[in-house]
Design a protein around this motif. Sequence first.
Motif, PDB file in Angstrom:
ATOM      1  N   ARG A   1       9.856 -19.618  27.975  1.00 41.79           N
ATOM      2  CA  ARG A   1       9.102 -19.514  29.228  1.00 41.79           C
ATOM      3  C   ARG A   1       7.714 -18.914  28.987  1.00 41.79           C
ATOM      4  O   ARG A   1       7.077 -18.419  29.912  1.00 41.79           O
ATOM      5  CB  ARG A   1       9.878 -18.680  30.248  1.00 41.79           C
ATOM      6  N   LYS A   2       7.284 -18.944  27.723  1.00 38.16           N
ATOM      7  CA  LYS A   2       5.946 -18.491  27.327  1.00 38.16           C
ATOM      8  C   LYS A   2       5.776 -16.978  27.387  1.00 38.16           C
ATOM      9  O   LYS A   2       4.649 -16.470  27.468  1.00 38.16           O
ATOM     10  CB  LYS A   2       4.858 -19.166  28.179  1.00 38.16           C
ATOM     11  N   LYS A   3       6.869 -16.232  27.366  1.00 36.25           N
ATOM     12  CA  LYS A   3       6.767 -14.785  27.221  1.00 36.25           C
ATOM     13  C   LYS A   3       6.266 -14.476  25.817  1.00 36.25           C
ATOM     14  O   LYS A   3       6.597 -15.166  24.855  1.00 36.25           O
ATOM     15  CB  LYS A   3       8.133 -14.128  27.438  1.00 36.25           C
ATOM     16  N   THR A   4       5.502 -13.419  25.678  1.00 29.36           N
ATOM     17  CA  THR A   4       5.027 -13.002  24.357  1.00 29.36           C
ATOM     18  C   THR A   4       5.672 -11.667  23.984  1.00 29.36           C
ATOM     19  O   THR A   4       6.193 -10.945  24.843  1.00 29.36           O
ATOM     20  CB  THR A   4       3.497 -12.861  24.342  1.00 29.36           C
TER      21      THR A   4
ATOM     22  N   TYR B   1       2.836 -22.956  18.297  1.00 26.00           N
ATOM     23  CA  TYR B   1       1.640 -23.227  17.495  1.00 26.00           C
ATOM     24  C   TYR B   1       0.436 -23.233  18.420  1.00 26.00           C
ATOM     25  O   TYR B   1       0.451 -23.881  19.467  1.00 26.00           O
ATOM     26  CB  TYR B   1       1.770 -24.588  16.798  1.00 26.00           C
ATOM     27  N   SER B   2      -0.593 -22.497  18.035  1.00 22.57           N
ATOM     28  CA  SER B   2      -1.805 -22.406  18.853  1.00 22.57           C
ATOM     29  C   SER B   2      -2.977 -23.045  18.129  1.00 22.57           C
ATOM     30  O   SER B   2      -3.124 -22.886  16.906  1.00 22.57           O
ATOM     31  CB  SER B   2      -2.131 -20.940  19.170  1.00 22.57           C
TER      32      SER B   2
ATOM     33  N   VAL C   1       6.262 -26.666  18.345  1.00 23.80           N
ATOM     34  CA  VAL C   1       6.319 -27.712  17.334  1.00 23.80           C
ATOM     35  C   VAL C   1       7.665 -27.677  16.622  1.00 23.80           C
ATOM     36  O   VAL C   1       8.351 -26.650  16.593  1.00 23.80           O
ATOM     37  CB  VAL C   1       5.179 -27.568  16.304  1.00 23.80           C
ATOM     38  N   ASN C   2       8.033 -28.807  16.065  1.00 20.21           N
ATOM     39  CA  ASN C   2       9.282 -28.948  15.330  1.00 20.21           C
ATOM     40  C   ASN C   2       9.255 -28.083  14.073  1.00 20.21           C
ATOM     41  O   ASN C   2       8.347 -28.202  13.248  1.00 20.21           O
ATOM     42  CB  ASN C   2       9.474 -30.428  14.969  1.00 20.21           C
TER      43      ASN C   2
ATOM     44  N   HIS D   1      11.275 -16.658  16.672  1.00 18.46           N
ATOM     45  CA  HIS D   1      10.322 -15.548  16.688  1.00 18.46           C
ATOM     46  C   HIS D   1      10.270 -14.903  15.301  1.00 18.46           C
ATOM     47  O   HIS D   1       9.457 -14.027  15.041  1.00 18.46           O
ATOM     48  CB  HIS D   1      10.699 -14.508  17.748  1.00 18.46           C
ATOM     49  N   GLU D   2      11.156 -15.363  14.418  1.00 13.78           N
ATOM     50  CA  GLU D   2      11.204 -14.826  13.070  1.00 13.78           C
ATOM     51  C   GLU D   2      10.131 -15.462  12.178  1.00 13.78           C
ATOM     52  O   GLU D   2       9.460 -16.405  12.568  1.00 13.78           O
ATOM     53  CB  GLU D   2      12.586 -15.095  12.439  1.00 13.78           C
TER      54      GLU D   2
END
Length: 348
Positions: free
Chosen positions: A54-57, A253-254, A282-283, A325-326
């Motif tokens: 959900r785009k949490k950082t 990925y940004s 991204v995959n 997130h790893e």
Amino acid sequence: MIDISKILLHVDSTIENALNVINSSAVKIALVVDADNKLLGTLVDGDIRRGLLRKKTLNKTIEGIYFKNPITAKKDGSKEDLLHSCSINGVSQLPIVDEDQKVIDLFVLGGEVLKKQRKNPVVLMAGGLGTRLRPLTKNTPKPMLEVGGKPILETIVERFVVDGFSNITMCLGYKSNVIQDYFQDGSVFGANIDYIVEEKRMGTAGALTLLSNKFVNPFFVMNGDLLTNVNFDKMLDFHELNNSKATMCVREYSAEVPYGVVNIKGVDICSIKEKPTHSFFVNAGIYLLDPECIDLIPDNEFYDMTSLFEKLINNNTKVISFPLHEYWLDIGNHSDFSKAKIDINSCI
């Protein structure tokens, strides 16, 4: 005994702090409490990954992502009652609270946390040519390039074995004998390893049609040129909890647009945003598939995993993402390889 103080969080705790708490504890759960230690909810790895989708950082608080209605037990409950509650509710941990809902203990099913040995197979795709890493791959297949004093592929095998997955099939092509001579039957590495050698390039999904034994349990597929410290056990739990048929690891990925982006309507300029950054998932080249997915792959054809996922989606099959997130690195070129050698001691 569990030191409850080490797994307590408050609603203003950051997601990054929550990850540190969960990953440093054997019970792999955090309890969210208020200032008076009253239980507000629970937080596990899956809750965090859903928040990331959900785009949490990582610098955001855990408010809005923790589970607010956990099953609990009273402090005077018998062990039989606790076991029964775990069974009927399908949980392995129960926060124990007093009459004021203050946390006093945590019951863990079985009385201890044991590393499970899983029957789920692992398929490692290690047949690529590694052309972008020439001349390093002239005589050595890319997965056998050494990072941290051992081949990339050995690090991947070790990670799976540590997480309880020891039944491994390697799909080979280029310089296959180098890999087979090194790993042999896998016993030295705590694994059972067998091999498929492709006579022609089959792609990340096409090679699965060459498997001699039909799988019964969900199985992993992973590219053999990745370095990551993702917990595969958690990925399997996430796959099963969501009743997924196919799960793909995704990585955020940004990319920065190096120009001012002009938003127009007709000929009118509505706004200008200077060098905006866009983020995408991204995959990440790590998958979990239920065995019946193999039936959708055409025989004796080059077929990539993305094509398989597209077919599953078109068939309205349950397909989900597992956000990482790893640490994760795809070693595709010389720059990535140099970075891997720097990162290995601190990140893996």
